[in-house]
Design an enzyme around this catalytic site. Structure first.
Site, PDB file in Angstrom:
ATOM      1  N   TRP A 112      92.023  63.589  37.391  1.00 30.70           N
ATOM      2  CA  TRP A 112      92.570  64.609  38.488  1.00 30.70           C
ATOM      3  C   TRP A 112      92.439  63.595  39.820  1.00 30.70           C
ATOM      4  O   TRP A 112      93.224  63.778  40.713  1.00 30.70           O
ATOM      5  CB  TRP A 112      91.819  65.723  38.643  1.00 30.70           C
ATOM      6  CG  TRP A 112      92.259  66.760  37.651  1.00 30.70           C
ATOM      7  CD1 TRP A 112      91.435  67.068  36.747  1.00 30.70           C
ATOM      8  CD2 TRP A 112      93.410  67.323  37.404  1.00 30.70           C
ATOM      9  NE1 TRP A 112      91.953  68.048  35.824  1.00 30.70           N
ATOM     10  CE2 TRP A 112      93.379  68.122  36.023  1.00 30.70           C
ATOM     11  CE3 TRP A 112      94.776  67.276  37.871  1.00 30.70           C
ATOM     12  CZ2 TRP A 112      94.380  68.926  35.385  1.00 30.70           C
ATOM     13  CZ3 TRP A 112      95.924  67.927  37.129  1.00 30.70           C
ATOM     14  CH2 TRP A 112      95.570  68.617  36.043  1.00 30.70           C
ATOM     15  N   ASP A 184      88.754  67.374  46.537  1.00 31.48           N
ATOM     16  CA  ASP A 184      89.177  68.160  45.762  1.00 31.48           C
ATOM     17  C   ASP A 184      87.999  68.925  44.904  1.00 31.48           C
ATOM     18  O   ASP A 184      87.252  68.288  44.107  1.00 31.48           O
ATOM     19  CB  ASP A 184      90.096  67.572  44.590  1.00 31.48           C
ATOM     20  CG  ASP A 184      90.518  68.613  43.529  1.00 31.48           C
ATOM     21  OD1 ASP A 184      90.408  69.531  43.314  1.00 31.48           O
ATOM     22  OD2 ASP A 184      91.369  67.994  42.595  1.00 31.48           O
ATOM     23  N   LYS A 208      89.175  78.398  38.509  1.00 35.10           N
ATOM     24  CA  LYS A 208      87.920  78.257  37.906  1.00 35.10           C
ATOM     25  C   LYS A 208      86.971  79.164  38.584  1.00 35.10           C
ATOM     26  O   LYS A 208      86.598  80.345  37.807  1.00 35.10           O
ATOM     27  CB  LYS A 208      87.416  76.927  38.169  1.00 35.10           C
ATOM     28  CG  LYS A 208      88.577  75.942  38.307  1.00 35.10           C
ATOM     29  CD  LYS A 208      88.927  75.428  36.969  1.00 35.10           C
ATOM     30  CE  LYS A 208      89.887  74.081  37.310  1.00 35.10           C
ATOM     31  NZ  LYS A 208      90.658  73.732  36.227  1.00 35.10           N
TER      32      LYS A 208
HETATM   33  C1  LIG Z   1      89.686  69.025  39.342  1.00 34.63           C
HETATM   34  C2  LIG Z   1      91.136  69.496  39.341  1.00 34.63           C
HETATM   35  N1  LIG Z   1      92.003  69.133  40.321  1.00 34.63           N
HETATM   36  C3  LIG Z   1      93.238  69.415  40.120  1.00 34.63           C
HETATM   37  C4  LIG Z   1      93.772  70.409  39.148  1.00 34.63           C
HETATM   38  C5  LIG Z   1      95.303  70.616  38.899  1.00 34.63           C
HETATM   39  O1  LIG Z   1      95.182  72.227  39.433  1.00 34.63           O
HETATM   40  P1  LIG Z   1      96.575  72.905  39.522  1.00 34.63           P
HETATM   41  O2  LIG Z   1      96.979  73.256  38.019  1.00 34.63           O
HETATM   42  O3  LIG Z   1      96.219  74.166  40.160  1.00 34.63           O
HETATM   43  O4  LIG Z   1      97.654  72.147  40.269  1.00 34.63           O
HETATM   44  C6  LIG Z   1      92.691  70.762  38.450  1.00 34.63           C
HETATM   45  C7  LIG Z   1      92.808  71.594  37.064  1.00 34.63           C
HETATM   46  O5  LIG Z   1      92.213  71.768  36.025  1.00 34.63           O
HETATM   47  C8  LIG Z   1      91.243  70.478  38.276  1.00 34.63           C
HETATM   48  O6  LIG Z   1      90.358  70.561  37.571  1.00 34.63           O
END
Ligand SMILES: Cc1ncc(COP(=O)(O)O)c(C=O)c1O
Length: 370
Positions: A112, A184, A208
């Site tokens: 991510w 994030d 989450k």
């Molecule tokens: C740390 C992290 N960032 C970003 C995301 C992506 O999130 P979204 O699907 O809401 O864009 C996730 C999804 O699991 C994540 O765990």
């Protein structure tokens, strides 16, 4: 923590170790069911309400104020509830804060974190402050502060506080001085106490620890909103959403209303201190069970980078992983399969997974570890 899994019909509900959307408090689910039928005594469903009506506006304001209270967000920061998920923020952040002539710096510690960098690189001068990728392509650790290379004029330093896929987490945050630190926190916001004042911006997709998917929480320093670019589309400006109290576009009303119930539950059980204590105990029990059987379970995450939220491990062979998952499923445990890119097992033990749930997994680890 109160039970999250009373039976929902005649059979017991599964124990949910999903990485997200993840388990929510049963009390919040029951209240969300009421909202779906009769929202706040209006006789209409929450999904039939105008977001401009007093009933919804109060609920959204309550959700924002609960989040502020739980995280002790200082007055210097705005709390916004937006759409587009965390990935939306991967683009919105550089659009707003990485003006031409400046650069956004990224600590790459997992999938991510890398995705956030890739998106910024499409928009301008994104730079890599550190990349902890191993030769085999995996990520096992977060870096030491001394490994980060950040220009003193950088627009920001971006980190991913918990690497959901690899099961690693920053236990201490870097201090880039005058450069705003952006995190994030999609998979660990509300799981432990943090000093919000240290961050220029924190964002977290809700699915989450906070509530259902469809809403992303953004906590951003007001001066950064002021400084942000104005020559970008109105809908992508943080300033727009701050001016309209997160009601510029029609919000995901049912998701926000459910988030309010989750946050009220979080307050009722003792707030962040109680949540963090339980989370630490859950992780301690799980890691202890795995560490006790090193010939059977291999943990890829470096010990000092282990996540309190996502515990990743492998049995000796993919066939043994499959047998573990099959036995877990027979015992009513779901969501344990590792990410498709890593394989193995991943137990996501977010806020609303109880100690009892973790104990059931600990028993399985002990029995299959013999
Ligand atoms: C740390 C992290 N960032 C970003 C995301 C992506 O999130 P979204 O699907 O809401 O864009 C996730 C999804 O699991 C994540 O765990």
């Amino acid at each position: 923590m109160t039970a999250t899994r009373p039976p929902r019909n005649s059979s017991p509900a599964p124990i949910n170790f999903s990485a997200g959307p993840a388990a929510l408090p049963h009390a919040a689910i029951l209240r969300a069911r009421e909202d779906l039928v009769d929202f706040e005594g209006s006789g209409l469903s929450v999904v039939e309400q105008s977001h401009r009506g007093a009933a919804y506006e109060q609920v959204q304001a309550a959700a924002i104020s609960l989040l502020r209270g739980l995280l002790a967000v200082p007055d210097s920061h705005e709390v916004l509830l937006l759409q587009g998920g965390a990935r939306g923020q991967f683009a919105m952040l550089p659009l707003n804060l990485m003006a031409p002539g400046t650069s956004g710096h990224y600590a790459i510690t997992g999938f991510w974190a890398r995705a956030a960098y890739d998106e910024a690189a499409l928009l301008g001068d994104a730079r890599i402050a550190v990349d902890t990728r191993e030769a085999d392509g995996s990520y096992r650790r977060v870096p030491r502060a001394s490994e980060l290379v950040v220009d003193s004029h950088a627009a920001y330093l971006h980190i991913c506080s918990n690497n959901t896929i690899y099961g690693t987490q920053w236990s201490e945050f870097p201090d880039p001085g005058a450069v705003p630190l952006i995190a994030d926190m999609s998979s660990d916001l509300l799981s432990r106490s943090i000093d919000v004042a240290r961050f220029g911006m924190i964002y977290a997709a809700a699915q989450k620890n906070l509530g259902p998917s469809g809403v992303v929480a953004v906590i951003i320093r007001k001066d950064l909103i002021e400084r942000a670019r104005r020559d970008i589309p109105t809908v992508w400006r943080y300033a727009t959403h701050a001016q309209h109290a997160s009601l510029y576009y029609t919000p995901p009303t049912a998701a926000v209303a459910t988030m309010r119930h989750v946050l009220e539950h979080a307050v009722a059980i003792g707030g962040i201190a109680a949540i963090e204590a339980t989370n630490r105990e859950k992780a301690r029990r799980l890691y202890a069970a795995l560490d006790a059987r090193p010939e059977r379970y291999r943990l890829p995450a470096a010990r000092d980078s282990r996540s309190l939220m996502n515990v990743t491990f492998y049995l000796p062979t993919p066939e043994a992983d499959a047998r573990f998952l099959a036995e877990a499923s027979r015992r009513g445990m779901v969501g344990l399969k590792g990410h498709r890119t890593t394989g193995g097992i991943r137990a996501s033990i977010y806020n609303w997974v109880s100690l009892d749930d973790v104990d059931a997994l600990v028993d399985l680890i002990a029995e299959l570890g013999r």
